[in-house]
Design a protein around this motif. Structure first.
Motif, PDB file in Angstrom:
ATOM      1  N   ALA A  12       0.834  -1.205   0.000  1.00  0.00           N
ATOM      2  CA  ALA A  12       0.000   0.000   0.000  1.00  0.00           C
ATOM      3  C   ALA A  12       0.871   1.258   0.000  1.00  0.00           C
ATOM      4  N   GLN A  13       1.944   1.246   0.775  1.00  0.00           N
ATOM      5  CA  GLN A  13       2.863   2.385   0.812  1.00  0.00           C
ATOM      6  C   GLN A  13       3.466   2.640  -0.574  1.00  0.00           C
ATOM      7  N   SER A  14       3.915   1.588  -1.220  1.00  0.00           N
ATOM      8  CA  SER A  14       4.503   1.719  -2.551  1.00  0.00           C
ATOM      9  C   SER A  14       3.492   2.252  -3.560  1.00  0.00           C
ATOM     10  N   MET A  15       2.265   1.718  -3.516  1.00  0.00           N
ATOM     11  CA  MET A  15       1.224   2.180  -4.428  1.00  0.00           C
ATOM     12  C   MET A  15       0.927   3.660  -4.203  1.00  0.00           C
ATOM     13  N   LEU A  16       0.837   4.082  -2.932  1.00  0.00           N
ATOM     14  CA  LEU A  16       0.527   5.486  -2.639  1.00  0.00           C
ATOM     15  C   LEU A  16       1.615   6.417  -3.151  1.00  0.00           C
ATOM     16  N   ALA A  17       2.875   6.060  -2.970  1.00  0.00           N
ATOM     17  CA  ALA A  17       3.969   6.905  -3.452  1.00  0.00           C
ATOM     18  C   ALA A  17       3.926   7.025  -4.976  1.00  0.00           C
ATOM     19  N   THR A  18       3.664   5.927  -5.648  1.00  0.00           N
ATOM     20  CA  THR A  18       3.603   5.940  -7.111  1.00  0.00           C
ATOM     21  C   THR A  18       2.378   6.709  -7.608  1.00  0.00           C
ATOM     22  N   ALA A  19       1.216   6.398  -7.057  1.00  0.00           N
ATOM     23  CA  ALA A  19      -0.038   6.991  -7.549  1.00  0.00           C
ATOM     24  C   ALA A  19      -0.173   8.473  -7.226  1.00  0.00           C
ATOM     25  N   THR A  20       0.330   8.896  -6.068  1.00  0.00           N
ATOM     26  CA  THR A  20       0.202  10.315  -5.696  1.00  0.00           C
ATOM     27  C   THR A  20       1.373  11.143  -6.190  1.00  0.00           C
ATOM     28  N   THR A  21       2.424  10.503  -6.635  1.00  0.00           N
ATOM     29  CA  THR A  21       3.690  11.119  -7.041  1.00  0.00           C
ATOM     30  C   THR A  21       4.334  11.925  -5.909  1.00  0.00           C
ATOM     31  N   ARG A  22       4.035  11.547  -4.670  1.00  0.00           N
ATOM     32  CA  ARG A  22       4.607  12.160  -3.463  1.00  0.00           C
ATOM     33  C   ARG A  22       5.092  11.040  -2.551  1.00  0.00           C
ATOM     34  N   SER A  23       6.117  11.291  -1.781  1.00  0.00           N
ATOM     35  CA  SER A  23       6.657  10.264  -0.887  1.00  0.00           C
ATOM     36  C   SER A  23       5.641   9.858   0.173  1.00  0.00           C
ATOM     37  N   CYS A  24       5.755   8.602   0.601  1.00  0.00           N
ATOM     38  CA  CYS A  24       4.896   8.057   1.649  1.00  0.00           C
ATOM     39  C   CYS A  24       5.784   7.312   2.638  1.00  0.00           C
ATOM     40  N   GLY A  25       5.814   7.778   3.875  1.00  0.00           N
ATOM     41  CA  GLY A  25       6.593   7.112   4.908  1.00  0.00           C
ATOM     42  C   GLY A  25       5.850   5.920   5.474  1.00  0.00           C
ATOM     43  N   TYR A  26       6.568   5.059   6.181  1.00  0.00           N
ATOM     44  CA  TYR A  26       5.996   3.880   6.832  1.00  0.00           C
ATOM     45  C   TYR A  26       6.155   4.077   8.332  1.00  0.00           C
ATOM     46  N   GLY A  27       5.120   4.595   8.979  1.00  0.00           N
ATOM     47  CA  GLY A  27       5.147   4.822  10.418  1.00  0.00           C
ATOM     48  C   GLY A  27       5.901   6.059  10.852  1.00  0.00           C
ATOM     49  N   ARG A  89      -7.084   9.474  -1.555  1.00  0.00           N
ATOM     50  CA  ARG A  89      -8.421   8.885  -1.710  1.00  0.00           C
ATOM     51  C   ARG A  89      -8.611   8.367  -3.130  1.00  0.00           C
ATOM     52  N   ALA A  90      -8.189   9.155  -4.126  1.00  0.00           N
ATOM     53  CA  ALA A  90      -8.314   8.721  -5.524  1.00  0.00           C
ATOM     54  C   ALA A  90      -7.466   7.477  -5.785  1.00  0.00           C
ATOM     55  N   ALA A  91      -6.275   7.424  -5.203  1.00  0.00           N
ATOM     56  CA  ALA A  91      -5.406   6.264  -5.388  1.00  0.00           C
ATOM     57  C   ALA A  91      -6.000   5.020  -4.740  1.00  0.00           C
ATOM     58  N   MET A  92      -6.568   5.172  -3.557  1.00  0.00           N
ATOM     59  CA  MET A  92      -7.111   4.030  -2.832  1.00  0.00           C
ATOM     60  C   MET A  92      -8.453   3.557  -3.381  1.00  0.00           C
ATOM     61  N   LEU A  93      -9.315   4.484  -3.764  1.00  0.00           N
ATOM     62  CA  LEU A  93     -10.702   4.128  -4.065  1.00  0.00           C
ATOM     63  C   LEU A  93     -11.123   4.331  -5.516  1.00  0.00           C
ATOM     64  N   GLY A  94     -10.284   4.986  -6.320  1.00  0.00           N
ATOM     65  CA  GLY A  94     -10.648   5.277  -7.711  1.00  0.00           C
ATOM     66  C   GLY A  94     -10.907   4.013  -8.515  1.00  0.00           C
ATOM     67  N   ARG A  95     -11.942   4.071  -9.343  1.00  0.00           N
ATOM     68  CA  ARG A  95     -12.330   2.906 -10.159  1.00  0.00           C
ATOM     69  C   ARG A  95     -12.452   3.308 -11.633  1.00  0.00           C
ATOM     70  N   THR A  96     -12.273   2.311 -12.474  1.00  0.00           N
ATOM     71  CA  THR A  96     -12.455   2.496 -13.910  1.00  0.00           C
ATOM     72  C   THR A  96     -13.945   2.393 -14.227  1.00  0.00           C
ATOM     73  N   ALA A  97     -14.309   2.638 -15.471  1.00  0.00           N
ATOM     74  CA  ALA A  97     -15.704   2.514 -15.903  1.00  0.00           C
ATOM     75  C   ALA A  97     -16.204   1.079 -15.745  1.00  0.00           C
ATOM     76  N   LYS A  98     -15.308   0.103 -15.791  1.00  0.00           N
ATOM     77  CA  LYS A  98     -15.681  -1.307 -15.629  1.00  0.00           C
ATOM     78  C   LYS A  98     -15.788  -1.713 -14.161  1.00  0.00           C
ATOM     79  N   GLY A  99     -15.403  -0.814 -13.251  1.00  0.00           N
ATOM     80  CA  GLY A  99     -15.505  -1.113 -11.825  1.00  0.00           C
ATOM     81  C   GLY A  99     -14.228  -1.629 -11.185  1.00  0.00           C
TER      82      GLY A  99
END
Length: 145
Positions: A12-27, A89-99
């Motif tokens: 999840a941390q890796s996905m957030l850093a990639t999707a938001t284009t901002r760093s994400c720390g772990y704890g 929120r968009a990275a975690m919950l965003g969906r395509t038209a197919k769901g």
């Protein structure tokens, strides 16, 4: 093999850093060498809050674990904190038209089969640093051997 909370959090941390284009720390706050933006504000921090592995949820025979974590967005203004929270929120919950989810959370030997926003606390400020807190739940299953 049971679901590893640490592996889910790292994915999840890796996905957030990639999707938001901002760093994400772990704890903790990201370091200067964290990718993609180091410790430059705004950034997010993922806090693991626990994993329930007592078996599948009622009516969900495929679920093996329910993983709870908090994502805190840290910024220098309220607007910046909210902007960062929107990206998370968009990275975690965003969906395509197919769901399907727009962003994959890749975990070796597992699949994320559900995502939900558990709680959203909004913007707070302390010592001139703004934060925006969100809690998410991932439902994870192990892949067949």
């Amino acid at each position: 093999m049971p679901v590893s909370g640490r592996l889910v959090s790292l994915a999840a941390q890796s996905m957030l850093a990639t999707a938001t284009t901002r760093s994400c720390g772990y704890g903790t706050a990201p370091t200067a060498s964290s990718t993609p933006t180091g410790a430059v504000i705004p950034y997010s921090v993922l806090y693991p809050l626990g994993i329930t592995t007592s078996g599948p949820a009622y009516g969900d025979a495929d679920a093996d674990a329910r993983v709870l974590f908090q994502v805190t967005c840290v910024a220098s203004t309220a607007e910046q904190a909210e902007w960062m929270a929107d990206k998370v929120r968009a990275a975690m919950l965003g969906r395509t038209a197919k769901g399907d989810f727009v962003t994959a959370i890749a975990i070796a030997g597992c699949a994320v089969i559900g995502r939900e926003l558990d709680k959203e606390e909004g913007v707070t400020v302390s010592g001139g640093v703004y934060s925006y807190v969100q809690r998410y739940v991932l439902t994870v299953t192990t892949l067949g051997s």
